[in-house]
Structure formats: C-alpha cells, structure tokens
Enzyme design. Sequence first.
Site, PDB file in Angstrom:
ATOM      1  N   ASN A  51     -22.818 -11.788  -7.656  1.00  0.00           N
ATOM      2  CA  ASN A  51     -22.140 -10.897  -8.067  1.00  0.00           C
ATOM      3  C   ASN A  51     -21.641 -10.291  -6.715  1.00  0.00           C
ATOM      4  OD1 ASN A  51     -24.680 -10.095  -7.855  1.00  0.00           O
ATOM      5  ND2 ASN A  51     -24.642  -8.083  -9.062  1.00  0.00           N
ATOM      6  N   GLU A  53     -19.510  -7.069  -5.258  1.00  0.00           N
ATOM      7  CA  GLU A  53     -19.266  -5.581  -5.759  1.00  0.00           C
ATOM      8  C   GLU A  53     -18.055  -5.151  -4.756  1.00  0.00           C
ATOM      9  OE1 GLU A  53     -22.722  -3.502  -6.374  1.00  0.00           O
ATOM     10  OE2 GLU A  53     -23.167  -4.395  -8.131  1.00  0.00           O
ATOM     11  N   CYS A  62     -18.856 -10.470 -11.593  1.00  0.00           N
ATOM     12  CA  CYS A  62     -20.215 -10.960 -11.908  1.00  0.00           C
ATOM     13  C   CYS A  62     -20.367 -12.442 -11.355  1.00  0.00           C
ATOM     14  CB  CYS A  62     -20.213 -11.000 -13.330  1.00  0.00           C
ATOM     15  SG  CYS A  62     -20.264  -9.367 -14.252  1.00  0.00           S
ATOM     16  N   GLU A  64     -21.543 -14.997 -12.887  1.00  0.00           N
ATOM     17  CA  GLU A  64     -21.009 -16.141 -13.686  1.00  0.00           C
ATOM     18  C   GLU A  64     -19.617 -16.352 -13.746  1.00  0.00           C
ATOM     19  OE1 GLU A  64     -22.619 -13.311 -14.553  1.00  0.00           O
ATOM     20  OE2 GLU A  64     -23.908 -13.482 -16.381  1.00  0.00           O
ATOM     21  N   CYS A  97     -22.680 -10.209 -19.314  1.00  0.00           N
ATOM     22  CA  CYS A  97     -21.611  -9.261 -19.890  1.00  0.00           C
ATOM     23  C   CYS A  97     -20.454  -9.678 -20.860  1.00  0.00           C
ATOM     24  CB  CYS A  97     -21.001  -8.426 -18.896  1.00  0.00           C
ATOM     25  SG  CYS A  97     -19.590  -9.024 -18.126  1.00  0.00           S
ATOM     26  N   CYS A 100     -17.653 -11.852 -19.115  1.00  0.00           N
ATOM     27  CA  CYS A 100     -18.241 -13.291 -18.595  1.00  0.00           C
ATOM     28  C   CYS A 100     -18.200 -14.029 -19.998  1.00  0.00           C
ATOM     29  CB  CYS A 100     -19.525 -13.256 -17.782  1.00  0.00           C
ATOM     30  SG  CYS A 100     -19.457 -12.306 -16.334  1.00  0.00           S
TER      31      CYS A 100
END
Length: 147
Positions: A51, A53, A62, A64, A97, A100
């Site tokens: 990830n 940010e 993210c 993934e 999430c 994703c």
Amino acid sequence: MAIVFEGLSDKYQSLLNTAREAMTRAYVPYSNFQVGAALLDSDGRIHYGCNVENAAYGPTNCAERTALHRAIADGRRPGEFEAIAVMGDTEGPIAPCGVCRQVLVELCSPEMPVVMGNLQGSWVIRTVSELLPGAFTPASLDSKPNT
Ligand code: THU
C-alpha cells in the site's frame, strides 16, 4: 524466518511469505498499517504490491491494486494470473477492500484463488467470484436490453 501456514500447499505458503516481504515496502505514514501482496502470473513471475498512502488520503493505493496495476504496466494482460496472496497484521486473515475486489473481478478470472493470511499464520482461500458475488463486470456494459 518464514511464517508457517499449517495445512496450506508449499506453493501458496511461499506466495504468502513473498507478500509478507512486500509488506515491508509499504509507504504508510498515516495509518502505519502495512499490507503486502504477491501476484503470480501465468509465466510463473511474481509481481509485488504494497500500500502507498497519500496526505490527501483519497489517492491511497492498496497493496492488491499496486500489484495488479504494476503487472499490467509490465505487460501482463487481464486473465494472465494464477493467484494472488495478501498479507496484513490483522486478527484473522486480511480481507481485501471492496475497491480491490472490483479490480480483481476486472483483471482476473472468476475462479482465480485469492490467498489471504496474517502474521500469525492464519490463512483462508477464496475465489475472486466468491469475494464479490454479483459483480458489475465488463460484460455488464454490453448487456443493455433497450438498444
Ligand atoms: N489496505 C490495503 O492495502 N489492502 C487491503 O486489503 C485493506 C486495506 C490499506 C489501505 C490503507 O493504506 C491501509 O491499508 C489502511 O486502510
């Protein structure tokens, strides 16, 4: 030291441990919550994801999606993936999430295994379609009844 995921095949144990290594590359100054992903393609290559940010929060990517987008940029095409492993420091195996899950539906086959784990060695495997049943897919765009 490699994490042992009891009862899991060597292949997926190794993929989860690669995702564990990818976790350490996370850029997470806001959440301090590292996530790692390892995407295995049909040529046996592994694409790392972590990830990343952002101070504006919304642009956060993210693990993934980082792995999936990176693989596409490196020349893989949708459907050319065998499995993805995802690791996080969660109580049970980490759960991808919703965003994703939607991107997995777009770029991976519905039967592709998503191997989820945590640092304690818990794991669970679900297919892409199990993670997002009834998804809006590329085919949905071609299915307008009134044209
Ligand atoms: N995150 C992931 O990278 N993957 C997931 O499956 C769940 C959440 C990230 C986004 C954000 O950087 C941090 O974890 C906290 O939500």
